[in-house]
Design an enzyme around this catalytic site. Sequence first.
Site, PDB file in Angstrom:
ATOM      1  N   GLU A 139      12.174   8.676  59.133  1.00 37.50           N
ATOM      2  CA  GLU A 139      11.662   9.274  60.378  1.00 37.50           C
ATOM      3  C   GLU A 139      11.647  10.794  60.263  1.00 37.50           C
ATOM      4  O   GLU A 139      12.312  11.365  59.390  1.00 37.50           O
ATOM      5  CB  GLU A 139      12.561   8.846  61.543  1.00 37.50           C
ATOM      6  CG  GLU A 139      13.968   9.418  61.444  1.00 37.50           C
ATOM      7  CD  GLU A 139      15.013   8.649  62.248  1.00 37.50           C
ATOM      8  OE1 GLU A 139      14.946   7.406  62.296  1.00 37.50           O
ATOM      9  OE2 GLU A 139      15.900   9.310  62.804  1.00 37.50           O
ATOM     10  N   LYS A 141      12.428  14.721  60.803  1.00 36.84           N
ATOM     11  CA  LYS A 141      13.630  15.490  61.104  1.00 36.84           C
ATOM     12  C   LYS A 141      13.196  16.607  62.062  1.00 36.84           C
ATOM     13  O   LYS A 141      12.455  17.516  61.678  1.00 36.84           O
ATOM     14  CB  LYS A 141      14.228  16.071  59.828  1.00 36.84           C
ATOM     15  CG  LYS A 141      15.516  16.843  60.048  1.00 36.84           C
ATOM     16  CD  LYS A 141      16.173  17.149  58.713  1.00 36.84           C
ATOM     17  CE  LYS A 141      17.493  17.854  58.820  1.00 36.84           C
ATOM     18  NZ  LYS A 141      17.636  18.895  59.778  1.00 36.84           N
ATOM     19  N   ASP A 143      13.296  19.795  64.351  1.00 35.21           N
ATOM     20  CA  ASP A 143      13.990  21.071  64.196  1.00 35.21           C
ATOM     21  C   ASP A 143      14.237  21.694  65.568  1.00 35.21           C
ATOM     22  O   ASP A 143      13.462  22.505  66.054  1.00 35.21           O
ATOM     23  CB  ASP A 143      13.125  21.994  63.328  1.00 35.21           C
ATOM     24  CG  ASP A 143      13.920  23.181  62.826  1.00 35.21           C
ATOM     25  OD1 ASP A 143      15.146  23.200  63.023  1.00 35.21           O
ATOM     26  OD2 ASP A 143      13.312  24.090  62.245  1.00 35.21           O
ATOM     27  N   TYR A 252      17.431   9.908  68.262  1.00 37.59           N
ATOM     28  CA  TYR A 252      17.191   9.283  66.960  1.00 37.59           C
ATOM     29  C   TYR A 252      18.389   8.552  66.379  1.00 37.59           C
ATOM     30  O   TYR A 252      18.314   8.074  65.256  1.00 37.59           O
ATOM     31  CB  TYR A 252      16.700  10.323  65.951  1.00 37.59           C
ATOM     32  CG  TYR A 252      17.493  11.619  65.974  1.00 37.59           C
ATOM     33  CD1 TYR A 252      18.820  11.653  65.570  1.00 37.59           C
ATOM     34  CD2 TYR A 252      16.901  12.796  66.408  1.00 37.59           C
ATOM     35  CE1 TYR A 252      19.549  12.823  65.601  1.00 37.59           C
ATOM     36  CE2 TYR A 252      17.623  13.985  66.446  1.00 37.59           C
ATOM     37  CZ  TYR A 252      18.951  13.993  66.038  1.00 37.59           C
ATOM     38  OH  TYR A 252      19.666  15.141  66.068  1.00 37.59           O
ATOM     39  N   LYS A 351      14.255  17.812  52.806  1.00 42.38           N
ATOM     40  CA  LYS A 351      13.839  19.060  53.449  1.00 42.38           C
ATOM     41  C   LYS A 351      12.448  19.491  52.992  1.00 42.38           C
ATOM     42  O   LYS A 351      12.141  19.476  51.801  1.00 42.38           O
ATOM     43  CB  LYS A 351      14.836  20.176  53.107  1.00 42.38           C
ATOM     44  CG  LYS A 351      16.242  19.914  53.606  1.00 42.38           C
ATOM     45  CD  LYS A 351      16.399  20.226  55.063  1.00 42.38           C
ATOM     46  CE  LYS A 351      16.693  21.690  55.255  1.00 42.38           C
ATOM     47  NZ  LYS A 351      17.055  21.968  56.654  1.00 42.38           N
ATOM     48  N   CYS A 445      -1.543  58.503  71.039  1.00 37.44           N
ATOM     49  CA  CYS A 445      -2.267  57.265  70.739  1.00 37.44           C
ATOM     50  C   CYS A 445      -2.996  57.410  69.399  1.00 37.44           C
ATOM     51  O   CYS A 445      -3.741  58.381  69.209  1.00 37.44           O
ATOM     52  CB  CYS A 445      -3.263  56.988  71.853  1.00 37.44           C
ATOM     53  SG  CYS A 445      -4.371  55.633  71.462  1.00 37.44           S
ATOM     54  N   CYS A 448      -7.023  57.440  70.431  1.00 32.61           N
ATOM     55  CA  CYS A 448      -7.681  58.505  71.190  1.00 32.61           C
ATOM     56  C   CYS A 448      -6.856  59.782  71.277  1.00 32.61           C
ATOM     57  O   CYS A 448      -7.334  60.795  71.796  1.00 32.61           O
ATOM     58  CB  CYS A 448      -8.028  58.019  72.592  1.00 32.61           C
ATOM     59  SG  CYS A 448      -6.586  57.789  73.629  1.00 32.61           S
ATOM     60  N   CYS A 463      -0.724  53.682  75.864  1.00 32.81           N
ATOM     61  CA  CYS A 463      -1.761  54.698  75.968  1.00 32.81           C
ATOM     62  C   CYS A 463      -2.356  54.502  77.359  1.00 32.81           C
ATOM     63  O   CYS A 463      -2.817  53.413  77.689  1.00 32.81           O
ATOM     64  CB  CYS A 463      -2.816  54.475  74.884  1.00 32.81           C
ATOM     65  SG  CYS A 463      -4.340  55.359  75.216  1.00 32.81           S
ATOM     66  N   CYS A 468      -9.861  54.684  76.259  1.00 29.44           N
ATOM     67  CA  CYS A 468      -9.477  54.802  74.854  1.00 29.44           C
ATOM     68  C   CYS A 468     -10.273  53.782  74.033  1.00 29.44           C
ATOM     69  O   CYS A 468     -10.316  52.588  74.370  1.00 29.44           O
ATOM     70  CB  CYS A 468      -7.976  54.533  74.741  1.00 29.44           C
ATOM     71  SG  CYS A 468      -7.439  54.100  73.098  1.00 29.44           S
TER      72      CYS A 468
HETATM   73  S1  IVH Z   1      20.585  11.666  62.062  1.00 26.85           S
HETATM   74  C1  IVH Z   1      25.075  11.347  61.436  1.00 26.85           C
HETATM   75  N1  IVH Z   1      18.044  11.974  62.481  1.00 26.85           N
HETATM   76  O1  IVH Z   1      19.403  17.534  61.733  1.00 26.85           O
HETATM   77  C2  IVH Z   1      23.626  11.387  61.397  1.00 26.85           C
HETATM   78  N2  IVH Z   1      19.418  13.906  62.539  1.00 26.85           N
HETATM   79  O2  IVH Z   1      20.416  19.138  59.529  1.00 26.85           O
HETATM   80  C3  IVH Z   1      23.077  11.970  62.603  1.00 26.85           C
HETATM   81  N3  IVH Z   1      18.215  15.986  63.086  1.00 26.85           N
HETATM   82  O3  IVH Z   1      22.753  17.428  62.683  1.00 26.85           O
HETATM   83  C4  IVH Z   1      21.898  12.738  62.351  1.00 26.85           C
HETATM   84  N4  IVH Z   1      16.230  15.063  63.287  1.00 26.85           N
HETATM   85  O4  IVH Z   1      20.967  17.522  64.581  1.00 26.85           O
HETATM   86  C5  IVH Z   1      19.227  12.588  62.378  1.00 26.85           C
HETATM   87  N5  IVH Z   1      15.765  12.080  62.874  1.00 26.85           N
HETATM   88  C6  IVH Z   1      16.934  12.683  62.777  1.00 26.85           C
HETATM   89  C7  IVH Z   1      17.091  14.070  62.969  1.00 26.85           C
HETATM   90  C8  IVH Z   1      18.360  14.653  62.836  1.00 26.85           C
HETATM   91  C9  IVH Z   1      16.921  16.192  63.351  1.00 26.85           C
HETATM   92  C10 IVH Z   1      19.246  17.063  63.048  1.00 26.85           C
HETATM   93  C11 IVH Z   1      20.621  16.672  63.519  1.00 26.85           C
HETATM   94  C12 IVH Z   1      21.511  16.958  62.320  1.00 26.85           C
HETATM   95  C13 IVH Z   1      20.712  17.992  61.607  1.00 26.85           C
HETATM   96  C14 IVH Z   1      21.138  18.120  60.151  1.00 26.85           C
END
Ligand code: IVH
Length: 708
Positions: A139, A141, A143, A252, A351, A445, A448, A463, A468
């Site tokens: 799934e 990740k 941010d 998640y 990552k 400026c 001008c 300005c 201008c």
């Molecule tokens: S699972 C113990 N699933 O990424 C496992 N984390 O860099 C629990 N995060 O601390 C985390 N998307 O805050 C999980 N689909 C996802 C996520 C996710 C973002 C975050 C989470 C974690 C951090 C680590």
Amino acid sequence: MYTPEKEKELIEKTKELLKLSIDDIKDKRQAEEIVKQLREVIRYHDWRYYVLASPVISDYEYDKLFHLLKEIEKKWPELITPDSPTQRVASGLTKEFPEVKHLAPMLSLDNSYDEEDLRDFDRRVKELTGLSEIEYAVEPKFDGAGIALVYENNRFIRGATRGDGIVGEDITQNLKTIKTIPLYADFKKYGIKLIEIRGEVLMRKDVFKKLNEERLEEGLPPFANPRNAAAGSLRLQDPKEVAKRKLEAFVYQITYATDEKGENLLGTKIRYHYDAIKMLYSLGFRTPIPEKEIKVFKGIDKVIEYCKEWEKKRDEYPYELDGMVIKVNDISLYPKLGMTSHHPRWAIAFKFKPRQATTRIIDVVFQVGRTGAVTPVAKVEPVEIGGVIVSSVSLINEDFIKEKDIRIGDLVLIERAGDVIPYIVKVIKEARTGKEKPIVFPKNCPSCGSPLVKLPGEAVWRCMNANCPAQVVERITYFASKDAMDIRGLGYNTVKKFYELGFLRRIPDIYRLPYEKIKQLPGWGEKSVENLKKAIEESKNRPIHRLITGLSIRYVGKVTAKKLAEYIKCVEDLKDWTVEQLQSIPDIGYVVAHSIYDFFHNEENIKMIYELKELGVKTCKDEEEEKREKILEGKTFVFTGTLSCCSREKAQELVESLGGKVSSSVSKKTTYLVVGENPGSKLEKAKKLGVKILSEEEFLNLLEENKK
Ligand code: IVH
């Protein structure tokens, strides 16, 4: 408590005080007088806000007054009195969040950066479980800012930040403002009494972009990325402010679940991660969408392929992603796999390439915007960030340069979040050689030559010469831009060229361009001139909110322009509106109202609007436009499931722009239930109540018929 006369006096006083900055206060005697006034008006605004729930100034203006008082008290601490509003430690404004222990530790994730790391992970999992093939759920990740939500007996009882992983901060009240966190969910249906769910609070990339634009307009420092914006918003002390930030929560992971008897359900009744997500999704949570965003694969090869697929399309996703998460699907294997003090051994993050890079500042130039604001822009050694070459970075304003102590020649860390403008995260001071040069802000400026001015309470140098050249070119370009009158073919370079040739000096000149002369210009032919002429002609009939947007009134972007347009028949009518009348429009505060008032009390501007009208530009709504606007008046919409066209927010905006209302639950008053993918229990309820049900397509058709 306050007589109308006194209120009037205090509002007048507020206006005066808002113009002040700490630099205007010369000595202690003056400071004493101002402090007295500030305290008096702040107390008054507290009363309007907390007692009457009817503030007369925006939160921003309130913060400005409060901040000034704090600054003066810092400079002259002997002026602090115990009854000063700044000393109200227990009030909602300054209190800290209480600590709360998580039901399960909030661990982090192990990271992997390439295929090999993932294959190693797969090998380790196989070894520890003794299995020859592993099923993984994969799934996105997200941010954002990590959160843990606790539900007991189907009710949302607590929400917390990560904190140190064991103890977090209780931010329940703020989380309750987030619409994607259900306050009630039927966990009992699954035999669950107490459950802790982990997730992430996110801000959509477009919402982030807008928030930053607004912050810059207001002279506040922008956030570096949507993650910081989400985390900062979550920690605001006022839940009402949090609600304005349009945050969303994605969940998640179930990290704790017990039944009536207190027995653990993870790995038994809740056996597979994928099913757990499906359950949360069907209960109304925003999760990675089953089959669309979260998928199950046997073997690591397909996992790797899926991760790479997402890395390619990460820019198209409305939220920032920093990778993918690979989790062993069978939760009953988790105890065998165990964890370190930092991360579980049943999951790993893949990552994506970082959005940050270091580079060097070669030079700084100063650009003049359409409102006269002068922005310093750093020219940097070109560097690739997330597939885009970055060669210039905005330095925002003088305060930003000072705060980060940025110098020419510095090595800097740059971040580019999604399609957002690059931002300097920090200066790498350790790399300094001593040859770095300070950035000197110009006094005049660069376009001008007129002296630059810093208005009280503002962070930008401006300005003030409305004629201008740089400002005029920017303003005309903005008038023709997509957000405003949408004149294709009239971009910055063309406007600049026409300006230099004397064809375009003011906005109305657009409608009297010398096409015969343009035809003679290099690069222009019969066809391109025809196209330009057509685009300009078409722009004459745009809805009036586009014209208002195009006027470059300070603080009036397209959202405010739309709001304003709802309340008037003709743009020129605004010349008769008072500040108070303008302020009675929802979302228009004191500063914005003043800015609109000033614009429409400037003769030049009024002349321009009448000139445009004479040239055939529509300045009044036609009947059809007025009717269309209210076509959904009296109709209430409810949404269920995921729409593929747009976010819920966007759909809501569309409905509201046509006069309709959106509600979160189905009742007898609901006119339509709009059903997206994987609808929840609202569908059953709507059927029972006989509410009309629309598919997404029918919903879009309904809007399309009425679109402007
Ligand atoms: S699972 C113990 N699933 O990424 C496992 N984390 O860099 C629990 N995060 O601390 C985390 N998307 O805050 C999980 N689909 C996802 C996520 C996710 C973002 C975050 C989470 C974690 C951090 C680590």
